[in-house]
Design a protein around this motif. Structure first.
Motif, PDB file in Angstrom:
ATOM      1  N   GLN A   6       0.814  -1.349   0.552  1.00  0.00           N
ATOM      2  CA  GLN A   6      -0.157  -0.201   0.099  1.00  0.00           C
ATOM      3  C   GLN A   6       0.995   0.745   0.108  1.00  0.00           C
ATOM      4  O   GLN A   6       0.834   1.953  -0.611  1.00  0.00           O
ATOM      5  CB  GLN A   6      -0.856  -0.768   1.404  1.00  0.00           C
ATOM      6  N   GLU A   7       2.065   0.678   0.752  1.00  0.00           N
ATOM      7  CA  GLU A   7       2.532   2.716   1.195  1.00  0.00           C
ATOM      8  C   GLU A   7       3.212   2.593  -0.721  1.00  0.00           C
ATOM      9  O   GLU A   7       3.561   3.945  -0.977  1.00  0.00           O
ATOM     10  CB  GLU A   7       3.875   2.240   2.012  1.00  0.00           C
ATOM     11  N   GLN A   9       2.565   2.257  -3.111  1.00  0.00           N
ATOM     12  CA  GLN A   9       1.112   2.569  -4.218  1.00  0.00           C
ATOM     13  C   GLN A   9       1.471   4.008  -4.168  1.00  0.00           C
ATOM     14  O   GLN A   9       1.024   4.856  -4.779  1.00  0.00           O
ATOM     15  CB  GLN A   9      -0.449   2.040  -4.821  1.00  0.00           C
ATOM     16  N   ILE A  10       0.980   4.905  -2.748  1.00  0.00           N
ATOM     17  CA  ILE A  10       0.809   6.122  -2.306  1.00  0.00           C
ATOM     18  C   ILE A  10       1.966   7.160  -2.576  1.00  0.00           C
ATOM     19  O   ILE A  10       2.058   7.797  -3.105  1.00  0.00           O
ATOM     20  CB  ILE A  10       0.465   5.864  -0.606  1.00  0.00           C
ATOM     21  N   ALA A  48       9.580   8.920  -1.320  1.00  0.00           N
ATOM     22  CA  ALA A  48       8.500   9.546  -2.123  1.00  0.00           C
ATOM     23  C   ALA A  48       8.059  10.754  -3.083  1.00  0.00           C
ATOM     24  O   ALA A  48       7.430  11.310  -3.068  1.00  0.00           O
ATOM     25  CB  ALA A  48       7.129  10.196  -0.978  1.00  0.00           C
ATOM     26  N   LYS A 129       4.932   4.975   8.018  1.00  0.00           N
ATOM     27  CA  LYS A 129       3.350   5.821   6.797  1.00  0.00           C
ATOM     28  C   LYS A 129       3.323   7.191   6.378  1.00  0.00           C
ATOM     29  O   LYS A 129       2.298   6.985   6.323  1.00  0.00           O
ATOM     30  CB  LYS A 129       2.273   5.548   8.175  1.00  0.00           C
ATOM     31  N   PRO A 131       4.564   8.786   3.416  1.00  0.00           N
ATOM     32  CA  PRO A 131       3.964   8.844   2.249  1.00  0.00           C
ATOM     33  C   PRO A 131       2.412   8.755   2.833  1.00  0.00           C
ATOM     34  O   PRO A 131       1.859   9.842   2.183  1.00  0.00           O
ATOM     35  CB  PRO A 131       4.401   7.931   1.632  1.00  0.00           C
ATOM     36  N   SER A 132       1.511   7.858   3.214  1.00  0.00           N
ATOM     37  CA  SER A 132       0.786   8.131   3.205  1.00  0.00           C
ATOM     38  C   SER A 132      -0.222   9.263   3.938  1.00  0.00           C
ATOM     39  O   SER A 132      -0.993   9.439   3.731  1.00  0.00           O
ATOM     40  CB  SER A 132      -0.332   6.725   3.652  1.00  0.00           C
ATOM     41  N   LEU A 135       0.291  12.141   1.391  1.00  0.00           N
ATOM     42  CA  LEU A 135      -0.985  12.236   0.793  1.00  0.00           C
ATOM     43  C   LEU A 135      -2.472  12.682   0.902  1.00  0.00           C
ATOM     44  O   LEU A 135      -3.087  13.291   0.653  1.00  0.00           O
ATOM     45  CB  LEU A 135      -1.119  10.912  -0.233  1.00  0.00           C
ATOM     46  N   GLU A 136      -2.755  11.740   2.357  1.00  0.00           N
ATOM     47  CA  GLU A 136      -3.817  12.553   2.994  1.00  0.00           C
ATOM     48  C   GLU A 136      -4.582  13.713   2.576  1.00  0.00           C
ATOM     49  O   GLU A 136      -4.664  14.600   2.706  1.00  0.00           O
ATOM     50  CB  GLU A 136      -3.971  11.788   4.528  1.00  0.00           C
ATOM     51  N   GLU A 139      -4.659  15.424  -0.420  1.00  0.00           N
ATOM     52  CA  GLU A 139      -5.881  15.507  -0.875  1.00  0.00           C
ATOM     53  C   GLU A 139      -6.994  15.753   0.091  1.00  0.00           C
ATOM     54  O   GLU A 139      -7.995  16.771  -1.110  1.00  0.00           O
ATOM     55  CB  GLU A 139      -6.023  13.227  -0.815  1.00  0.00           C
ATOM     56  N   ASP A 146      -1.152  10.740  13.598  1.00  0.00           N
ATOM     57  CA  ASP A 146      -1.602   9.296  13.540  1.00  0.00           C
ATOM     58  C   ASP A 146      -0.290   8.988  13.979  1.00  0.00           C
ATOM     59  O   ASP A 146       0.838   9.099  14.167  1.00  0.00           O
ATOM     60  CB  ASP A 146      -0.990   8.750  11.784  1.00  0.00           C
TER      61      ASP A 146
END
Ligand code: SAH
Ligand code: SF4
Ligand code: F3S
Length: 459
Positions: A6-7, A9-10, A48, A129, A131-132, A135-136, A139, A146
């Motif tokens: 997942q990371e 892809q992000i 990233a 975490k 990079p996510s 991105l969050e 967006e 977190d």
């Protein structure tokens, strides 16, 4: 590349959406643990799409990796966040805050309340975490938070953008179980977790292949290293295994706790060539009453016995410590015990601190806090006692030729290089910068309390 799909892809999405020259700048506060975390964060950010830059004014993302150990450490971060508010008004800038302060609810709430320009907050246990989280934030346009209470194994798989190519930090364990009554670290770093020895050995072998000559093993209490599923494998076993690695010239470690130090480790100092003749053994105080109150689980006599043993095994060992003055209830008599111990040990260097109450720790609740002026006066007496000892010990080295790992160009005088002896003495000498990264023989010709000066010896 760490294998968290997942990371990954992000990271791909982020890279696509960023300008090709997007950059990051990290400001690090606190200890070597944090410095090394920053090296990992820098690597993650580079994956990233944010390249590192030394100039904060050019950075698209500024990250503050914070420390909670003393009140003053937190104040520095609040000051910096205030400054960044003005920068953010002038240009597009993402601000992230992480590290030990963010693991503490009080400091985190303070940042959330007073510094609304902070975009991303994460902790000491979830670097992977990042990079996510970025991105969050991109967006949603909203602040993102977190925090993980305890160490996450994903973080252990991260690589690092190392600051020096020829020396490197290596984590051997995370967290702390000791709960010294003054200390915030067990609350910010969670419980102790030891890395598997094979992971450490593999990492060090790879570092050596890439040109690293010196490693510093990191843990809050390396003497209690005990990897799960490796019954009986100790810190000393690890040191012996590391010493076998071909091409590894120097092994250091920090920090070790006197309550857990073993005779085997002291013998390793004598017997293993790559293990540097430098022991950082924090004593904190010389009074048994205060040591008990600090929950340190040793007395001055135990500490002095360790020092006697190590000196008899390794006569040229350099000794370093951490000492705190003004712990609650510390009497004049207790403080004299600290001065007495310092004279007995004859340290080569020391980190000295004024006790700083940390909310949430038992010592902060003690009603008998020591007034600031008394703490400061004791601190001055402590350094007045220590510095002449450092100077005397450094002056004993005049005339000797010592191997120095050359670290860089001196900040004060660009014609001088600086490096460290095996005993961790900062040494200056004249030389060309193409010598950086080499281990060279330097004949010492002068010394003061804090460093040595010498000249390169022709072989
Ligand atoms: N794990 C290491 C210490 C890490 S913290 C060890 O146990 O040796 C580094 C040093 O900061 C400590 O050794 C201590 O001297 C100092 N320190 C920790 N908490 C403090 C506090 N509340 N006030 C002042 N100094 C503190
Ligand atoms: Fe803090 Fe004590 Fe743990 Fe060191 S051993 S990090 S001083 S609690
Ligand atoms: Fe280190 Fe400060 Fe955290 S000393 S472990 S960065 S509280």
């Amino acid at each position: 590349m760490y294998s968290i799909n997942q990371e990954e892809q992000i990271i791909h999405i982020l890279k696509e959406s960023l300008a090709p020259d997007a950059s990051h700048h990290i400001m690090t506060y606190g200890c070597q643990m944090n410095e090394h975390d920053s090296e990992k964060i820098s690597w993650v950010l580079e994956q990233a799409g944010f390249k590192p830059t030394e100039d904060p004014d050019q950075a698209d993302l500024i990250l503050l990796n914070t420390c909670s150990i003393r009140h003053s450490a937190e104040d520095k971060v609040y000051g910096k966040l205030g400054e960044l508010k003005h920068q953010k008004r002038k240009r597009k800038l993402t601000i992230a805050v992480c590290g030990c302060m963010m693991q503490r609810k009080e400091s985190r709430d303070c940042v959330l309340k007073k510094f609304k320009h902070v975009d991303i907050i994460f902790g000491t246990n979830n670097i992977y975490k990042l990079p996510s989280l970025i991105l969050e934030h991109y967006e949603t346009g909203r602040p993102v938070l977190d925090i993980e209470e305890n160490f996450q194994t994903e973080d252990d798989a991260l690589l690092a953008n190392r600051y020096y190519p020829y020396k490197s930090f290596v984590n051997i364990m995370y967290g702390c179980n000791n709960f010294c009554s003054y200390c915030i670290v067990p609350y910010t770093r969670g419980r102790e977790v030891s890395r598997p020895s094979q992971d450490i050995l593999r990492e060090v072998k790879n570092l050596v292949k890439s040109g690293v000559a010196e490693i510093t093993l990191l843990g809050q209490n390396v003497n209690s290293y005990a990897p799960a599923l490796e019954d009986g494998y100790s810190f000393t076993n690890l040191i012996y295994d590391l010493a076998e690695i071909d091409g590894l010239k120097r092994i250091r470690f920090m920090t070790s706790h006197p309550k857990d130090i073993s005779k085997d480790l002291l013998i390793a100092f004598r017997d293993l060539d790559p293990l540097c003749n430098f022991l950082h053994l924090p004593v904190q105080a010389g009074s048994n009453f205060i040591l008990d109150k600090m929950n340190r689980h040793y007395h001055r006599e135990d500490y002095m016995r360790i020092i006697d043993q190590v000196k008899s095994l390794v006569p040229d060992i350099a000794l370093c410590t951490d000492i705190m003055v003004g712990f609650p209830e510390e009497s004049e008599r207790d403080f004299e015990d600290t001065l007495d111990l310092v004279r007995y040990v004859e340290y080569d260097s020391a980190f000295t601190f004024l006790y700083s109450p940390r909310e949430g720790t038992p010592a902060a609740k003690n009603p008998n806090q020591i007034p600031k002026e008394v703490k400061q006066a004791r601190f001055n007496r402590l350094t007045d006692t220590l510095y002449p000892i450092f100077e005397r010990k450094n002056k004993q080295l005049i005339g000797q030729t010592m191997d120095v790992l050359v670290e860089g160009v001196s900040k004060q005088d660009k014609t001088m290089l600086t490096g460290r002896t095996e005993s961790f003495k900062l040494t200056h000498f004249k030389g060309d910068k193409n010598l950086i990264g080499k281990i060279l023989p330097i004949r010492i010709h002068s010394a003061n309390s804090f460093n040595l000066e010498g000249e390169l010896v022709d072989k």
